[in-house]
Design an enzyme around this catalytic site. Structure first.
Site, PDB file in Angstrom:
ATOM      1  N   TYR A 114      49.018  32.013  64.099  1.00  0.00           N
ATOM      2  CA  TYR A 114      49.739  30.854  63.585  1.00  0.00           C
ATOM      3  C   TYR A 114      48.883  30.123  62.549  1.00  0.00           C
ATOM      4  O   TYR A 114      47.794  30.581  62.200  1.00  0.00           O
ATOM      5  CB  TYR A 114      50.194  29.967  64.740  1.00  0.00           C
ATOM      6  CG  TYR A 114      51.119  30.718  65.688  1.00  0.00           C
ATOM      7  CD1 TYR A 114      52.223  31.411  65.190  1.00  0.00           C
ATOM      8  CD2 TYR A 114      50.864  30.779  67.050  1.00  0.00           C
ATOM      9  CE1 TYR A 114      53.066  32.134  66.033  1.00  0.00           C
ATOM     10  CE2 TYR A 114      51.698  31.488  67.906  1.00  0.00           C
ATOM     11  CZ  TYR A 114      52.791  32.165  67.399  1.00  0.00           C
ATOM     12  OH  TYR A 114      53.620  32.879  68.230  1.00  0.00           O
ATOM     13  N   PRO A 161      50.285  27.506  78.068  1.00  0.00           N
ATOM     14  CA  PRO A 161      51.512  27.345  77.278  1.00  0.00           C
ATOM     15  C   PRO A 161      52.210  28.694  77.132  1.00  0.00           C
ATOM     16  O   PRO A 161      51.583  29.674  76.730  1.00  0.00           O
ATOM     17  CB  PRO A 161      51.002  26.840  75.927  1.00  0.00           C
ATOM     18  CG  PRO A 161      49.603  26.394  76.169  1.00  0.00           C
ATOM     19  CD  PRO A 161      49.077  27.218  77.289  1.00  0.00           C
ATOM     20  N   GLN A 216      50.460  21.762  74.211  1.00  0.00           N
ATOM     21  CA  GLN A 216      49.864  22.470  73.090  1.00  0.00           C
ATOM     22  C   GLN A 216      50.679  22.148  71.846  1.00  0.00           C
ATOM     23  O   GLN A 216      51.878  22.425  71.800  1.00  0.00           O
ATOM     24  CB  GLN A 216      49.882  23.979  73.347  1.00  0.00           C
ATOM     25  CG  GLN A 216      49.253  24.811  72.234  1.00  0.00           C
ATOM     26  CD  GLN A 216      49.474  26.296  72.440  1.00  0.00           C
ATOM     27  OE1 GLN A 216      50.595  26.787  72.285  1.00  0.00           O
ATOM     28  NE2 GLN A 216      48.418  27.029  72.783  1.00  0.00           N
ATOM     29  N   ARG A 266      42.923  26.206  71.494  1.00  0.00           N
ATOM     30  CA  ARG A 266      43.059  27.618  71.848  1.00  0.00           C
ATOM     31  C   ARG A 266      42.689  28.442  70.627  1.00  0.00           C
ATOM     32  O   ARG A 266      43.224  28.222  69.528  1.00  0.00           O
ATOM     33  CB  ARG A 266      44.475  27.952  72.320  1.00  0.00           C
ATOM     34  CG  ARG A 266      44.702  29.456  72.491  1.00  0.00           C
ATOM     35  CD  ARG A 266      45.989  29.810  73.203  1.00  0.00           C
ATOM     36  NE  ARG A 266      45.777  29.892  74.651  1.00  0.00           N
ATOM     37  CZ  ARG A 266      46.661  30.409  75.502  1.00  0.00           C
ATOM     38  NH1 ARG A 266      47.840  30.859  75.062  1.00  0.00           N
ATOM     39  NH2 ARG A 266      46.403  30.456  76.800  1.00  0.00           N
ATOM     40  N   ALA A 288      54.030  25.887  73.272  1.00  0.00           N
ATOM     41  CA  ALA A 288      53.683  25.573  71.884  1.00  0.00           C
ATOM     42  C   ALA A 288      54.764  24.677  71.300  1.00  0.00           C
ATOM     43  O   ALA A 288      55.924  25.078  71.182  1.00  0.00           O
ATOM     44  CB  ALA A 288      53.549  26.861  71.070  1.00  0.00           C
ATOM     45  N   CYS A 302      55.902  30.115  75.518  1.00  0.00           N
ATOM     46  CA  CYS A 302      57.130  29.766  74.809  1.00  0.00           C
ATOM     47  C   CYS A 302      58.353  30.104  75.657  1.00  0.00           C
ATOM     48  O   CYS A 302      58.432  31.201  76.227  1.00  0.00           O
ATOM     49  CB  CYS A 302      57.196  30.494  73.480  1.00  0.00           C
ATOM     50  SG  CYS A 302      55.958  29.931  72.295  1.00  0.00           S
ATOM     51  N   GLY A 338      49.345  33.048  83.696  1.00  0.00           N
ATOM     52  CA  GLY A 338      50.535  32.988  82.866  1.00  0.00           C
ATOM     53  C   GLY A 338      51.708  33.775  83.413  1.00  0.00           C
ATOM     54  O   GLY A 338      52.542  33.257  84.145  1.00  0.00           O
ATOM     55  N   ARG A 339      51.779  35.056  83.075  1.00  0.00           N
ATOM     56  CA  ARG A 339      52.939  35.852  83.476  1.00  0.00           C
ATOM     57  C   ARG A 339      53.108  35.890  84.999  1.00  0.00           C
ATOM     58  O   ARG A 339      54.234  35.905  85.499  1.00  0.00           O
ATOM     59  CB  ARG A 339      52.815  37.271  82.913  1.00  0.00           C
ATOM     60  CG  ARG A 339      53.040  37.345  81.405  1.00  0.00           C
ATOM     61  CD  ARG A 339      52.882  38.766  80.882  1.00  0.00           C
ATOM     62  NE  ARG A 339      53.249  38.878  79.489  1.00  0.00           N
ATOM     63  CZ  ARG A 339      52.430  38.619  78.469  1.00  0.00           C
ATOM     64  NH1 ARG A 339      51.193  38.224  78.710  1.00  0.00           N
ATOM     65  NH2 ARG A 339      52.831  38.756  77.216  1.00  0.00           N
TER      66      ARG A 339
END
Length: 389
Positions: A196, A31, A109, A244, A67, A33, A340-341
């Site tokens: 979070y 995930p 997610q 996660r 998310a 954003c 990811g990136r």
């Protein structure tokens, strides 16, 4: 024929009911954003379809949506996606269907940002304009909620949640879970990391309560346990349920530590959580390591602790190269790898990885429309050599 690489081998994801859906390889788009819901209504748009769909067509085994807030006040920013109403659910359906049509599993997610909600979208243009941190109430922001009134998050402190608000928030996780199932998602992940709301309850850095939700470990994990139990009532046993976690706050003895993560993961597994994605940090000033695969040891420790179970543990954090990912898997440090990136600039990362690992013919997870990419440098059978590119 040489053995198939660990990364490219299909694997059935475990569920509370036994082996579940088959992931065509062990690469996962985690995930990330996107902050792209410009209407600020939580409804995913074409960007989510194109962003996630491109990675499904590019060969990922599991594609996880960003998310996605379980409640409007739980959004990280006003540009986040949501699942607190049926319009959002219905908008996710065609996105899920496209991901699945391209051969990937579709996951989402679900999240509540707690005291880190109501912030500006994290885009370079906003940052350049000085729009960072908490959105003021008179500019569209909202009152944030958390386990305690604390400035440890570096934002406007949240309001401490009442017991009634805690109960209400748990129900929001339930409703979002039901909508995720109705939208057709294959995998559900509970976001309990990165500072979070759930992580805020877990960590003594942000949980200063003196009631049954604060104090000793057993109390600080209570909210997370209640969320898992509630989600379990709506998410089918035959579908994988994941979480996660921030394996470490990286704030020494004062914060949430790896030993806490392991203890909690063991409890979560007993409640039917079978997928564990191990990240880190999110509360306070970062004081941990950084570099290629810097979080992998955290995943390895959780995997070792759950070795006698059916848990599927995934690693994340600067995993960018095929050989690096394969090494993580063959040495047993994790069961899957999050890309990811690297996937943001290379949607076809798994295809390139298959080539690097020397098996493009046997396992080339690429959309059929791209067959002329011709990775091997030789004509494809039946190819029209006169076709113009």
């Amino acid at each position: 024929m040489k053995p198939m690489s660990r990364m490219m081998a299909p694997v059935a994801l475990p569920t509370a009911a036994g082996p579940g859906p088959v992931m065509r390889n062990r690469t996962i788009l985690p995930p990330m954003c996107q902050y792209s819901v410009d209407a600020c209504d939580g409804v995913p748009r074409n960007w989510q379809l194109v962003h996630l769909g491109a990675r499904a067509a590019g060969g990922f085994g599991l594609v996880m949506a960003e998310a996605t807030a379980v409640a409007a006040e739980g959004r990280i920013s006003d540009r986040d996606t949501g699942l607190w109403n049926d319009a959002q659910r219905d908008a996710w359906k065609p996105i899920v269907q496209f991901i699945q049509a391209e051969g990937a599993l579709a996951g989402i997610q679900i999240a509540h940002a707690g005291g880190k909600a109501s912030t500006y979208a994290w885009h370079e243009s906003e940052a350049d304009a000085g729009l960072v941190g908490t959105i003021p109430l008179d500019q569209g922001g909202w009152q944030t909620l958390g386990p305690s009134d604390t400035d440890a998050l570096g934002l406007v402190p949240p309001r401490e949640m009442s017991l009634e608000q805690i109960d209400t928030s748990i129900q929001s996780w339930v409703h979002a879970t039901r909508r995720a199932h109705e939208a057709g998602f294959d995998v559900l992940q509970i976001h309990a990391a990165h500072g979070y709301l759930i992580h805020e309850f877990l960590s003594p850095l942000t949980n200063h309560r003196s009631d049954r939700y604060g104090g000793p470990f057993e109390n600080r994990v209570r909210y997370a346990i209640e969320v898992i139990r509630a989600v379990r009532t709506e998410w089918p046993e035959g579908k994988p349920l994941g979480i996660r976690l921030s394996g470490e706050d990286w704030n020494g003895d004062a914060g949430w530590q790896l030993a806490d993560t392991i203890r909690f993961a063991q409890e979560a597994h007993c409640l039917g959580v079978t997928l564990f994605d191990i990240s880190s940090a999110g509360i306070g000033r970062y004081q941990g390591p950084f570099g290629p695969g810097y979080q992998v040891p955290l995943a390895a420790a959780v995997k070792e602790a759950l070795r006698d179970t059916n848990a599927f543990v995934t690693a994340v954090g600067m995993v960018t190269e095929a050989a690096q990912a394969e090494q993580i898997l063959v040495t047993g440090q994790a069961d899957g790898v999050n890309i990811g990136r690297a996937a943001l600039c290379q949607p076809n990362w798994p295809v390139a990885a298959a080539v690097t690992l020397g098996e493009p013919d046997r396992m080339l997870p690429q959309a059929r429309q791209y067959w002329q990419a011709n990775w091997q440098g030789r004509p494809k059978r039946g190819a029209n050599t006169l076709t113009q590119d």
